[in-house]
Design a protein around this motif. Structure first.
Motif, mmCIF file in Angstrom:
data_model
loop_
_atom_site.group_PDB
_atom_site.id
_atom_site.type_symbol
_atom_site.label_atom_id
_atom_site.label_comp_id
_atom_site.label_asym_id
_atom_site.label_seq_id
_atom_site.Cartn_x
_atom_site.Cartn_y
_atom_site.Cartn_z
ATOM 1 N N ARG A 28 101.374 28.685 43.874
ATOM 2 C CA ARG A 28 102.106 28.521 44.798
ATOM 3 C C ARG A 28 101.911 28.027 45.891
ATOM 4 O O ARG A 28 102.812 27.359 46.285
ATOM 5 C CB ARG A 28 102.872 29.520 45.164
ATOM 6 C CG ARG A 28 103.192 30.625 43.973
ATOM 7 C CD ARG A 28 104.515 30.141 43.839
ATOM 8 N NE ARG A 28 105.675 30.377 42.433
ATOM 9 C CZ ARG A 28 107.152 30.234 41.953
ATOM 10 N NH1 ARG A 28 107.521 29.198 42.929
ATOM 11 N NH2 ARG A 28 107.314 29.932 40.907
ATOM 12 N N ASN A 29 100.662 28.133 46.237
ATOM 13 C CA ASN A 29 100.408 27.580 47.587
ATOM 14 C C ASN A 29 99.275 26.866 47.678
ATOM 15 O O ASN A 29 98.808 26.448 48.290
ATOM 16 C CB ASN A 29 100.156 28.898 48.876
ATOM 17 C CG ASN A 29 99.081 29.566 48.494
ATOM 18 O OD1 ASN A 29 98.634 29.389 47.514
ATOM 19 N ND2 ASN A 29 98.772 30.699 49.101
ATOM 20 N N ARG A 32 95.961 27.290 47.422
ATOM 21 C CA ARG A 32 94.550 28.028 47.677
ATOM 22 C C ARG A 32 93.338 28.577 47.290
ATOM 23 O O ARG A 32 94.292 28.668 45.772
ATOM 24 C CB ARG A 32 94.624 29.246 48.964
ATOM 25 C CG ARG A 32 96.045 28.349 50.293
ATOM 26 C CD ARG A 32 95.182 28.988 51.395
ATOM 27 N NE ARG A 32 95.081 30.286 51.474
ATOM 28 C CZ ARG A 32 96.733 30.908 52.292
ATOM 29 N NH1 ARG A 32 97.595 30.043 52.576
ATOM 30 N NH2 ARG A 32 96.103 31.583 52.125
ATOM 31 N N GLU A 74 91.007 33.657 48.469
ATOM 32 C CA GLU A 74 92.726 34.355 48.084
ATOM 33 C C GLU A 74 92.135 35.381 48.041
ATOM 34 O O GLU A 74 92.113 36.981 48.802
ATOM 35 C CB GLU A 74 93.529 33.921 47.799
ATOM 36 C CG GLU A 74 94.717 34.797 47.991
ATOM 37 C CD GLU A 74 95.286 33.192 48.592
ATOM 38 O OE1 GLU A 74 97.117 33.748 48.320
ATOM 39 O OE2 GLU A 74 94.959 32.859 49.175
ATOM 40 N N ASP A 90 102.501 33.034 39.127
ATOM 41 C CA ASP A 90 101.312 32.356 39.490
ATOM 42 C C ASP A 90 99.477 32.696 38.784
ATOM 43 O O ASP A 90 98.998 33.282 39.007
ATOM 44 C CB ASP A 90 100.889 32.868 40.591
ATOM 45 C CG ASP A 90 99.875 31.452 41.471
ATOM 46 O OD1 ASP A 90 99.417 30.778 41.074
ATOM 47 O OD2 ASP A 90 99.846 31.523 42.939
#
Lengths: 307, 290
Positions: A81-82, A84, A89, A269
């Protein structure tokens, strides 16, 4: 020491099996990760590009082994999704979850132990009836509902505590209490029955007969023995703790692993979900291990026992 | 010898701690009260359309967020839907998931537990190791994984919770089987040449059945708590469903202005769980008395 080593070694195949199950669940299903992220409208080129990044053209086992290798090096993949790194995270969110877990267990052990001791000391009186009655009812309360009620009373009505969010220790008061409520009934009732049972043992009678003061008999002779089943109970409940933990983190918008796992599941994810799930499992194992060590300290007979 | 014994007792304690043993200490007619609550909720689950006719998702813009009244005993929600009707209709999905999850976990769990207890040796070792690993993957995480893969629905939720309870049933069934393994009637059956399957079916199963029923009853209560928690965080049925955890999630957004949206669904979850605990407990008390 040998006991500890054995327990650690036992954890390894279990964790391996767990990681395999998690990996396969997210892998063997119809529709690759790529198609889960990109909808049907996306071009085939975009799909195959993503597919290449995820190296989904290779066999499952190859990917599992390389994923496993990555895990050991702190390369846990990247969030789809992002973008990173999953490892960062998770490390970002670990402190919050640990604080909530440890805080809730500590509060529950303290409150439950106290209530159980009071009930046992006053067995058969009104105190006993009141305490056991209240915790019996409390056992059927959903912890996330308790959280909502506490928020509406202490945050919205009285304004003593912040409503949702994180940042200061004050934000964790209601979450910790709500998770603890799920644990307190079991601990209270077990403490009570364990104390009552231990009090009747011959070594306690002998201690009394030797003229040792009441207080010393309680703390030195009764308490350590009575605590053994309670400590193991807490360890076992740690597994069920995860359930209330996840809901509480979502309600309060805490930056924890439970909330992360839920978000990753709803977003589909895969790497993020794998990482979060495995970390939660490792935490569960760590609690079980700490409990085992505590039990061993309390009951030295276990450490010397043959396998 | 002493050391062995202590390990035994420790394991005994652990097995006991593993039991979802919710002791209920209340001076109440437990069996009557528990049975009454369970019966009412089951009737709600089976005959909701007859008890409160009408569509639970019917929207009425004129009666938004009304406090409880004679017309709407539990008040109305943000879409003007009658909360009482929604709660009654919600019994079916809520209780359905819990009951089916328990059935799904109990069947393989008890079967494997009896096998391990009867056979012993390597089968017992293997199964117990597997189940110990299994128990470390809580139903909640399983639900998250399955939801990511199969989408969110009540079926997925049931599956995840059911599979997650298998080790629980396994442990208890195994312990109970071991308890009666050396009973005289089992030895008699063995000496008469009964085969393993016959012993399991005709001697072991009937003798552990009552404690398994108690376990199932208590587990339904526990599953109800898990179901509502997971629905609450959005892993259950999508919104228009009146599932109780979902109702609470809707109530949460209006907790400032409409207390009834939060109190009634929560109370019904707690009361139903309590009913199942009471019932299971009263049966256990009676067994202990015998």
């Amino acid at each position: 020491m040998r006991f500890l080593l054995r327990r650690l070694l036992q954890a390894i195949p279990t964790l391996l099996a767990l990681s395999l199950v998690v990996f396969l669940t997210l892998d063997l299903v119809p529709g690759s990760a790529a198609s889960a992220v990109l909808d049907d409208a996306s071009s085939d080129a975009a799909k195959s590009l993503l597919c290449q990044q995820l190296s989904c053209d290779q066999p499952v086992l190859t990917r599992y082994v390389s994923y496993l290798g990555g895990l050991l090096h702190g390369e846990w993949g990247t969030s789809i999704r992002n973008g990173r790194p999953v490892f960062d995270e998770i490390m970002l969110r670990l402190p919050s979850t640990l604080a909530l877990t440890v805080g809730a267990i500590a509060v529950a052990a303290l409150v439950g132990g106290m209530l159980g001791s009071i009930a046992a000391a006053h067995q058969g009186t009104r105190w006993d009836t009141a305490i056991t009655g209240v915790v019996s009812v409390a056992a059927s309360l959903p912890s996330f509902w308790v959280a909502l009620i506490l928020v509406s009373i202490f945050a919205l009505q009285l304004g003593w505590l912040p409503v949702f969010g994180s940042g200061s220790p004050r934000h964790y008061v209601i979450p910790v209490l709500s998770v603890a409520v799920a644990l307190i009934p079991g601990i209270t009732l077990l403490t009570r029955s364990s104390l009552l049972e231990t009090r009747r043992q011959m070594f306690v009678v002998a201690a009394h007969a030797r003229g040792i003061p009441q207080r010393a008999v309680f703390w030195r002779h009764i308490e350590p023995v009575a605590a053994i089943p309670i400590v193991s109970y807490i360890g076992v409940q740690a597994v069920h703790l995860v359930g209330s933990l996840v809901a509480i983190e979502v309600i309060f918008n805490l930056p924890g692993l439970g909330g992360l796992a839920v978000q990753a599941a709803l977003d589909r994810d895969p790497f993020l979900l794998q990482g979060a799930t495995l970390t939660i499992a490792v935490i569960t194992f760590a609690i079980l291990l700490v409990v085992d060590v505590l039990v061993m300290i309390l009951d030295p007979r276990i450490a010397n026992a043959p396998a | 010898m002493a050391a062995r014994l202590s390990i035994r007792t420790l394991n005994g304690n652990l097995t006991r701690a593993h039991l979802p043993d919710v002791q209920v200490h209340l001076a109440l007619p437990k069996r009557f009260l528990g049975a009454a609550i369970v019966l009412v909720v089951c009737l709600m689950a089976l005959f909701a359309p007859q008890i409160v006719p009408g569509d639970p998702s019917q929207i009425d813009a004129r009666s938004r967020l009304q406090a409880p009244s004679l017309e709407h005993p539990f008040g109305t929600d943000a879409f003007g839907r009658d909360l009482f009707r929604r709660v009654v209709h919600g019994a079916q999905p809520s209780l359905g998931v819990s009951v089916f999850a328990v059935a799904l976990g109990a069947f393989p769990g008890i079967l494997l537990g009896m096998m391990a207890g009867r056979r012993g040796r390597w089968l017992d070792h293997l199964l117990t190791q597997v189940m110990d690993a299994w128990i470390a993957l809580p139903g909640v995480l399983l639900a998250l994984l399955l939801a990511a893969v199969m989408g969110r629905s009540l079926v997925v939720l049931t599956l995840a919770l059911g599979v997650g309870t298998i080790p629980m049933f396994y442990r208890v069934a195994r312990a109970e089987t071991l308890r009666i393994r050396s009973a005289l009637y089992v030895e008699a059956a063995v000496s008469l040449g009964a085969d393993s399957w016959r012993i399991t079916r005709a001697h072991v199963l009937p003798n552990i059945a009552s404690s398994m029923i108690v376990l199932c009853t208590v587990m339904v209560g526990r599953m109800l708590l898990a179901t509502s928690a997971l629905s609450f965080i959005g892993l259950g049925a999508p919104p228009p469903s009146p599932e109780w955890g979902g109702l609470l999630a809707e109530g949460r957004t209006h907790m400032h202005e409409a207390w009834w949206l939060m109190w009634f669904p929560g109370l019904i979850i707690a009361l139903t769980t309590f009913g199942f605990y009471l019932l299971g407990n009263s049966v256990r008390d009676q067994q202990a008395g015998e």
